[in-house]
Enzyme design. Sequence first.
Site, PDB file in Angstrom:
ATOM      1  N   SER A 146      41.260 -23.980 -22.373  1.00  0.00           N
ATOM      2  CA  SER A 146      39.825 -23.997 -22.061  1.00  0.00           C
ATOM      3  C   SER A 146      39.638 -23.839 -20.561  1.00  0.00           C
ATOM      4  CB  SER A 146      39.208 -25.320 -22.517  1.00  0.00           C
ATOM      5  OG  SER A 146      37.911 -25.496 -21.979  1.00  0.00           O
ATOM      6  N   TYR A 189      39.258 -34.497 -22.551  1.00  0.00           N
ATOM      7  CA  TYR A 189      39.406 -33.135 -23.079  1.00  0.00           C
ATOM      8  C   TYR A 189      40.021 -32.212 -22.028  1.00  0.00           C
ATOM      9  CZ  TYR A 189      38.131 -28.571 -25.011  1.00  0.00           C
ATOM     10  OH  TYR A 189      38.175 -27.282 -25.485  1.00  0.00           O
ATOM     11  N   LYS A 231      43.796 -30.122 -22.005  1.00  0.00           N
ATOM     12  CA  LYS A 231      43.969 -28.684 -21.833  1.00  0.00           C
ATOM     13  C   LYS A 231      44.783 -28.358 -20.580  1.00  0.00           C
ATOM     14  CE  LYS A 231      41.729 -27.432 -25.522  1.00  0.00           C
ATOM     15  NZ  LYS A 231      42.446 -26.822 -26.664  1.00  0.00           N
TER      16      LYS A 231
END
Length: 248
Positions: free
Chosen positions: A135, A148, A152
């Site tokens: 991402s 999150y 990533k």
Amino acid sequence: MDNLKNKVVIITGGNSGIGYATAKQLKEQGATVIITGRRKEAIEKVATELGVYAIVADQSRISDIENLVLKVKNDFGTVDILFINAGIAGLGSIEQATEELFDNIIDINFKGAFFTLSRFIPILKDGASVVFLSSNTASMPGPGSSIYSSSKTALNSIMKSAALELAPRKIRVNSVSPDPTETEVMKKVGLDETAVKSIMDIVVEQKVPLKQMGTASDVAKMVSYISSDASKFITGANIIMDGGMVLA
């Protein structure tokens, strides 16, 4: 469109969004595609619709990953393309973060992705391609996305180490980092369609130089490209697909 003819492809989390679009894209290019997911009914429905194979596997469980590898080995032999796509999103401040949220995201996005690659390595064909779905938040973390984004960022680090470790076998390892992309992921964190549209409209207008969102199909085409012979000299690369968002 048949430049991936007879290639064996594994796509984790293949029943919706980017996984679905990639399964469709690679199947149309002649590949033998196997999708995985936690929900048997969902992946079998997609498998029937697209004409691909489905195997139930939860990426957060190492035992599931190992059983998946064993079944793929027995049924298909070796693997040409491994797209580690399964992942979840989650929002929340560092101060209010719960252990449950942390473990849920890390277990799937980081630990699960790591061991998916780890356990598949023995049955990857020499010259195979591995692609992680990362991402752009790994390059531009923001408030509320610490867990999150960290998952990533860790994924991109694994990718680079794996590219070096697997280079002697000519196995290429890369990652694709999209966003903002039109998928269901925002709804899965508890936002309704109106809220998602409002957020994305603001993001696109204020933060994306190209003033548009990406699509799952855009990402699928990139996965196809970097998995094909056209990209045989590309490894260890993180390809950002965000309309210039990281620049702004």
